[in-house]
Motif scaffolding. Structure first.
Motif, PDB file in Angstrom:
ATOM      1  N   SER A 106       0.824  -1.210   0.000  1.00  0.00           N
ATOM      2  CA  SER A 106       0.000   0.000   0.000  1.00  0.00           C
ATOM      3  C   SER A 106       0.857   1.259   0.000  1.00  0.00           C
ATOM      4  CB  SER A 106      -0.944   0.022   1.198  1.00  0.00           C
ATOM      5  OG  SER A 106      -1.954  -0.946   1.040  1.00  0.00           O
ATOM      6  N   ILE A 107       1.939   1.237   0.768  1.00  0.00           N
ATOM      7  CA  ILE A 107       2.862   2.385   0.790  1.00  0.00           C
ATOM      8  C   ILE A 107       3.408   2.621  -0.615  1.00  0.00           C
ATOM      9  CG2 ILE A 107       5.076   3.268   1.665  1.00  0.00           C
ATOM     10  CD1 ILE A 107       2.850   3.289   3.771  1.00  0.00           C
ATOM     11  N   LYS A 108       3.827   1.557  -1.278  1.00  0.00           N
ATOM     12  CA  LYS A 108       4.363   1.685  -2.636  1.00  0.00           C
ATOM     13  C   LYS A 108       3.317   2.263  -3.584  1.00  0.00           C
ATOM     14  CE  LYS A 108       7.776  -1.912  -2.117  1.00  0.00           C
ATOM     15  NZ  LYS A 108       8.373  -3.147  -2.552  1.00  0.00           N
ATOM     16  N   ARG A 109       2.067   1.809  -3.460  1.00  0.00           N
ATOM     17  CA  ARG A 109       1.000   2.309  -4.333  1.00  0.00           C
ATOM     18  C   ARG A 109       0.699   3.785  -4.065  1.00  0.00           C
ATOM     19  NH1 ARG A 109      -3.391  -2.596  -4.059  1.00  0.00           N
ATOM     20  NH2 ARG A 109      -2.362  -3.958  -5.571  1.00  0.00           N
ATOM     21  N   ILE A 110       0.661   4.166  -2.791  1.00  0.00           N
ATOM     22  CA  ILE A 110       0.402   5.568  -2.443  1.00  0.00           C
ATOM     23  C   ILE A 110       1.520   6.451  -2.983  1.00  0.00           C
ATOM     24  CG2 ILE A 110       0.221   7.221  -0.543  1.00  0.00           C
ATOM     25  CD1 ILE A 110      -1.220   4.927   1.038  1.00  0.00           C
ATOM     26  N   GLU A 111       2.758   6.021  -2.796  1.00  0.00           N
ATOM     27  CA  GLU A 111       3.895   6.812  -3.270  1.00  0.00           C
ATOM     28  C   GLU A 111       3.935   6.901  -4.789  1.00  0.00           C
ATOM     29  OE1 GLU A 111       7.503   5.468  -1.420  1.00  0.00           O
ATOM     30  OE2 GLU A 111       6.862   6.184   0.551  1.00  0.00           O
ATOM     31  N   ALA A 112       3.437   5.874  -5.458  1.00  0.00           N
ATOM     32  CA  ALA A 112       3.402   5.879  -6.926  1.00  0.00           C
ATOM     33  C   ALA A 112       2.215   6.676  -7.465  1.00  0.00           C
ATOM     34  CB  ALA A 112       3.350   4.449  -7.438  1.00  0.00           C
ATOM     35  N   GLY A 113       1.279   7.011  -6.593  1.00  0.00           N
ATOM     36  CA  GLY A 113       0.117   7.772  -7.011  1.00  0.00           C
ATOM     37  C   GLY A 113      -1.040   6.932  -7.530  1.00  0.00           C
ATOM     38  N   SER A 114      -0.933   5.616  -7.412  1.00  0.00           N
ATOM     39  CA  SER A 114      -2.013   4.751  -7.897  1.00  0.00           C
ATOM     40  C   SER A 114      -3.048   4.448  -6.818  1.00  0.00           C
ATOM     41  CB  SER A 114      -1.438   3.449  -8.467  1.00  0.00           C
ATOM     42  OG  SER A 114      -0.752   2.733  -7.469  1.00  0.00           O
ATOM     43  N   GLN A 115      -2.811   4.929  -5.604  1.00  0.00           N
ATOM     44  CA  GLN A 115      -3.750   4.744  -4.488  1.00  0.00           C
ATOM     45  C   GLN A 115      -3.669   5.973  -3.605  1.00  0.00           C
ATOM     46  OE1 GLN A 115      -3.208   1.014  -2.359  1.00  0.00           O
ATOM     47  NE2 GLN A 115      -3.842   1.932  -0.452  1.00  0.00           N
ATOM     48  N   ASN A 116      -4.800   6.428  -3.117  1.00  0.00           N
ATOM     49  CA  ASN A 116      -4.818   7.541  -2.168  1.00  0.00           C
ATOM     50  C   ASN A 116      -4.926   7.001  -0.757  1.00  0.00           C
ATOM     51  OD1 ASN A 116      -4.719   9.608  -4.061  1.00  0.00           O
ATOM     52  ND2 ASN A 116      -6.923   9.653  -4.295  1.00  0.00           N
ATOM     53  N   PRO A 117      -4.278   7.652   0.202  1.00  0.00           N
ATOM     54  CA  PRO A 117      -4.435   7.222   1.590  1.00  0.00           C
ATOM     55  C   PRO A 117      -5.861   7.474   2.063  1.00  0.00           C
ATOM     56  CG  PRO A 117      -3.141   9.230   1.490  1.00  0.00           C
ATOM     57  CD  PRO A 117      -3.389   8.804   0.083  1.00  0.00           C
ATOM     58  N   GLY A 118      -6.412   6.536   2.771  1.00  0.00           N
ATOM     59  CA  GLY A 118      -7.759   6.684   3.313  1.00  0.00           C
ATOM     60  C   GLY A 118      -7.754   7.465   4.618  1.00  0.00           C
ATOM     61  N   ARG A 119      -8.942   7.657   5.168  1.00  0.00           N
ATOM     62  CA  ARG A 119      -9.100   8.426   6.407  1.00  0.00           C
ATOM     63  C   ARG A 119      -8.270   7.837   7.542  1.00  0.00           C
ATOM     64  NH1 ARG A 119     -12.100   8.758  11.182  1.00  0.00           N
ATOM     65  NH2 ARG A 119     -12.676  10.883  11.690  1.00  0.00           N
TER      66      ARG A 119
END
Length: 92
Positions: free
Chosen positions: A46-59
């Motif tokens: 998930s960290i990798k996806r958030i950093e790549a911009g393919s996932q946003n961090p949730g609440r």
């Protein structure tokens, strides 16, 4: 906008939406992706996806990140990094 827009998350949301990427926050506190994932209860994937911009961090992630950034040892590390010179010291 990243995840939640509630009052508790607004500070972290403001930081992220003003161009400071999630990765920069992680690097400024000196955490590896694995350490960062453990600290905010996410998978390293998930960290990798958030950093790549393919996932946003949730609440929940934003709330946990906010709590992490409030820890004295983490805040101190961020201050040290912010005030370090990007240039080598002059040792003439």
């Amino acid at each position: 906008m990243y995840g939640c827009v509630c009052r508790d998350c607004s500070k972290v949301n403001a930081v992220m939406s003003n161009g400071i990427p999630f990765r920069a926050i992680r690097l400024s506190i000196g955490y590896s992706q694995a350490d960062f994932a453990d600290a905010i209860l996410l998978s390293e994937r998930s960290i990798k996806r958030i950093e790549a911009g393919s996932q946003n961090p949730g609440r929940r992630t934003v709330v946990l990140l906010r709590a992490l950034l409030r820890r004295p040892e983490v805040a101190d590390q961020m201050k040290r990094v912010a005030f370090e010179s990007p240039f080598p010291s002059d040792s003439r």
